[in-house]
Design a protein around this motif. Structure first.
Motif, PDB file in Angstrom:
ATOM      1  N   GLU A  57       0.828  -1.206   0.000  1.00  0.00           N
ATOM      2  CA  GLU A  57       0.000   0.000   0.000  1.00  0.00           C
ATOM      3  C   GLU A  57       0.867   1.263   0.000  1.00  0.00           C
ATOM      4  N   SER A  58       1.913   1.281   0.813  1.00  0.00           N
ATOM      5  CA  SER A  58       2.801   2.448   0.849  1.00  0.00           C
ATOM      6  C   SER A  58       3.537   2.613  -0.472  1.00  0.00           C
ATOM      7  N   LEU A  59       3.970   1.524  -1.052  1.00  0.00           N
ATOM      8  CA  LEU A  59       4.647   1.582  -2.348  1.00  0.00           C
ATOM      9  C   LEU A  59       3.732   2.201  -3.398  1.00  0.00           C
ATOM     10  N   ILE A  60       2.491   1.768  -3.442  1.00  0.00           N
ATOM     11  CA  ILE A  60       1.541   2.305  -4.417  1.00  0.00           C
ATOM     12  C   ILE A  60       1.275   3.783  -4.154  1.00  0.00           C
ATOM     13  N   LYS A  61       1.180   4.163  -2.895  1.00  0.00           N
ATOM     14  CA  LYS A  61       0.978   5.581  -2.570  1.00  0.00           C
ATOM     15  C   LYS A  61       2.159   6.423  -3.040  1.00  0.00           C
ATOM     16  N   ILE A  62       3.365   5.917  -2.872  1.00  0.00           N
ATOM     17  CA  ILE A  62       4.563   6.625  -3.334  1.00  0.00           C
ATOM     18  C   ILE A  62       4.530   6.755  -4.853  1.00  0.00           C
ATOM     19  N   VAL A  63       4.229   5.664  -5.534  1.00  0.00           N
ATOM     20  CA  VAL A  63       4.167   5.676  -6.999  1.00  0.00           C
ATOM     21  C   VAL A  63       3.125   6.694  -7.476  1.00  0.00           C
ATOM     22  N   MET A  64       1.974   6.703  -6.847  1.00  0.00           N
ATOM     23  CA  MET A  64       0.916   7.633  -7.239  1.00  0.00           C
ATOM     24  C   MET A  64       1.324   9.076  -6.961  1.00  0.00           C
ATOM     25  N   ALA A  65       1.945   9.321  -5.820  1.00  0.00           N
ATOM     26  CA  ALA A  65       2.364  10.674  -5.459  1.00  0.00           C
ATOM     27  C   ALA A  65       3.420  11.215  -6.419  1.00  0.00           C
ATOM     28  N   LEU A  66       4.183  10.319  -7.020  1.00  0.00           N
ATOM     29  CA  LEU A  66       5.197  10.724  -7.991  1.00  0.00           C
ATOM     30  C   LEU A  66       4.629  10.819  -9.413  1.00  0.00           C
ATOM     31  N   GLY A  67       3.339  10.542  -9.559  1.00  0.00           N
ATOM     32  CA  GLY A  67       2.707  10.624 -10.866  1.00  0.00           C
ATOM     33  C   GLY A  67       3.062   9.469 -11.785  1.00  0.00           C
ATOM     34  N   LEU A  68       3.363   8.326 -11.200  1.00  0.00           N
ATOM     35  CA  LEU A  68       3.804   7.173 -11.983  1.00  0.00           C
ATOM     36  C   LEU A  68       2.798   6.021 -11.985  1.00  0.00           C
ATOM     37  N   ALA A  69       1.560   6.302 -11.589  1.00  0.00           N
ATOM     38  CA  ALA A  69       0.561   5.233 -11.494  1.00  0.00           C
ATOM     39  C   ALA A  69       0.347   4.523 -12.820  1.00  0.00           C
ATOM     40  N   GLY A  70       0.503   5.224 -13.923  1.00  0.00           N
ATOM     41  CA  GLY A  70       0.347   4.601 -15.235  1.00  0.00           C
ATOM     42  C   GLY A  70       1.343   3.480 -15.468  1.00  0.00           C
ATOM     43  N   SER A  71       2.481   3.546 -14.796  1.00  0.00           N
ATOM     44  CA  SER A  71       3.499   2.508 -14.936  1.00  0.00           C
ATOM     45  C   SER A  71       3.050   1.181 -14.339  1.00  0.00           C
ATOM     46  N   LEU A  72       2.071   1.215 -13.463  1.00  0.00           N
ATOM     47  CA  LEU A  72       1.605  -0.003 -12.803  1.00  0.00           C
ATOM     48  C   LEU A  72       0.668  -0.828 -13.687  1.00  0.00           C
ATOM     49  N   SER A  73       0.066  -0.197 -14.691  1.00  0.00           N
ATOM     50  CA  SER A  73      -0.970  -0.879 -15.466  1.00  0.00           C
ATOM     51  C   SER A  73      -0.452  -2.074 -16.258  1.00  0.00           C
ATOM     52  N   ASP A  74       0.818  -2.102 -16.583  1.00  0.00           N
ATOM     53  CA  ASP A  74       1.359  -3.225 -17.351  1.00  0.00           C
ATOM     54  C   ASP A  74       1.987  -4.309 -16.482  1.00  0.00           C
ATOM     55  N   LEU A  75       2.006  -4.103 -15.174  1.00  0.00           N
ATOM     56  CA  LEU A  75       2.592  -5.114 -14.292  1.00  0.00           C
ATOM     57  C   LEU A  75       1.720  -6.353 -14.233  1.00  0.00           C
ATOM     58  N   PHE A  76       2.320  -7.482 -14.386  1.00  0.00           N
ATOM     59  CA  PHE A  76       1.684  -8.784 -14.172  1.00  0.00           C
ATOM     60  C   PHE A  76       0.492  -9.058 -15.081  1.00  0.00           C
ATOM     61  N   VAL A  77       0.445  -8.410 -16.237  1.00  0.00           N
ATOM     62  CA  VAL A  77      -0.611  -8.683 -17.202  1.00  0.00           C
ATOM     63  C   VAL A  77      -0.315 -10.044 -17.823  1.00  0.00           C
ATOM     64  N   LEU A  78      -1.332 -10.877 -17.865  1.00  0.00           N
ATOM     65  CA  LEU A  78      -1.174 -12.198 -18.462  1.00  0.00           C
ATOM     66  C   LEU A  78      -0.989 -12.029 -19.955  1.00  0.00           C
ATOM     67  N   ARG A  79       0.158 -12.415 -20.444  1.00  0.00           N
ATOM     68  CA  ARG A  79       0.467 -12.265 -21.859  1.00  0.00           C
ATOM     69  C   ARG A  79       0.477 -13.646 -22.508  1.00  0.00           C
ATOM     70  N   ALA A  80      -0.390 -13.821 -23.457  1.00  0.00           N
ATOM     71  CA  ALA A  80      -0.463 -15.087 -24.174  1.00  0.00           C
ATOM     72  C   ALA A  80       0.648 -15.140 -25.214  1.00  0.00           C
ATOM     73  N   THR A  81       1.349 -16.252 -25.258  1.00  0.00           N
ATOM     74  CA  THR A  81       2.427 -16.406 -26.230  1.00  0.00           C
ATOM     75  C   THR A  81       2.060 -17.387 -27.334  1.00  0.00           C
ATOM     76  N   THR A  82       1.038 -18.173 -27.091  1.00  0.00           N
ATOM     77  CA  THR A  82       0.583 -19.121 -28.105  1.00  0.00           C
ATOM     78  C   THR A  82      -0.940 -19.052 -28.190  1.00  0.00           C
ATOM     79  N   ILE A  83      -1.486 -19.626 -29.234  1.00  0.00           N
ATOM     80  CA  ILE A  83      -2.939 -19.673 -29.375  1.00  0.00           C
ATOM     81  C   ILE A  83      -3.549 -20.440 -28.214  1.00  0.00           C
ATOM     82  N   ARG A  84      -2.886 -21.492 -27.797  1.00  0.00           N
ATOM     83  CA  ARG A  84      -3.392 -22.291 -26.670  1.00  0.00           C
ATOM     84  C   ARG A  84      -3.438 -21.445 -25.401  1.00  0.00           C
TER      85      ARG A  84
END
Length: 100
Positions: A57-84
């Motif tokens: 929670e503190s880490l996210i608050k720091i990120v948001m206070a620095l205006g970097l919240a947009g950087s969090l949106s790509d974290l841990f997104v499930l990326r498909a590498t194959t059709i399966r």
């Protein structure tokens, strides 16, 4: 640049803290100002920057206070590498029916 795949947990924490400290300094913000903007104590900011230790929670608050919240949106997104993988990701899991 630190290779996160080969780094220890402590190294990753320290690296993230260092990167966020660099952003703070680039924005010419003091630790006290960051703490105020984030709604956390200055000790929390100081501890995070020096040891890389903070709650999620503190880490996210720091990120948001620095205006970097947009950087969090790509974290841990499930990326498909194959059709399966894409098919697996699109199947919604449902709870099994209970015994009646």
């Amino acid at each position: 640049m630190l290779n996160f795949e080969l780094a220890a947990v402590e190294e990753i924490c320290t690296e993230l803290a260092s990167r966020l400290r660099a952003h703070r300094l680039a924005q010419n913000i003091t630790q006290a100002e960051l703490a105020g903007r984030a709604g956390i104590s200055m000790g929390t900011v100081r501890n995070f920057e020096s040891k890389g230790q903070a709650t999620l929670e503190s880490l996210i608050k720091i990120v948001m206070a620095l205006g970097l919240a947009g950087s969090l949106s790509d974290l841990f997104v499930l990326r498909a590498t194959t059709i399966r993988d894409m098919e697996k990701a699109s199947v919604r899991r449902q709870r099994a029916g209970g015994a009646r």
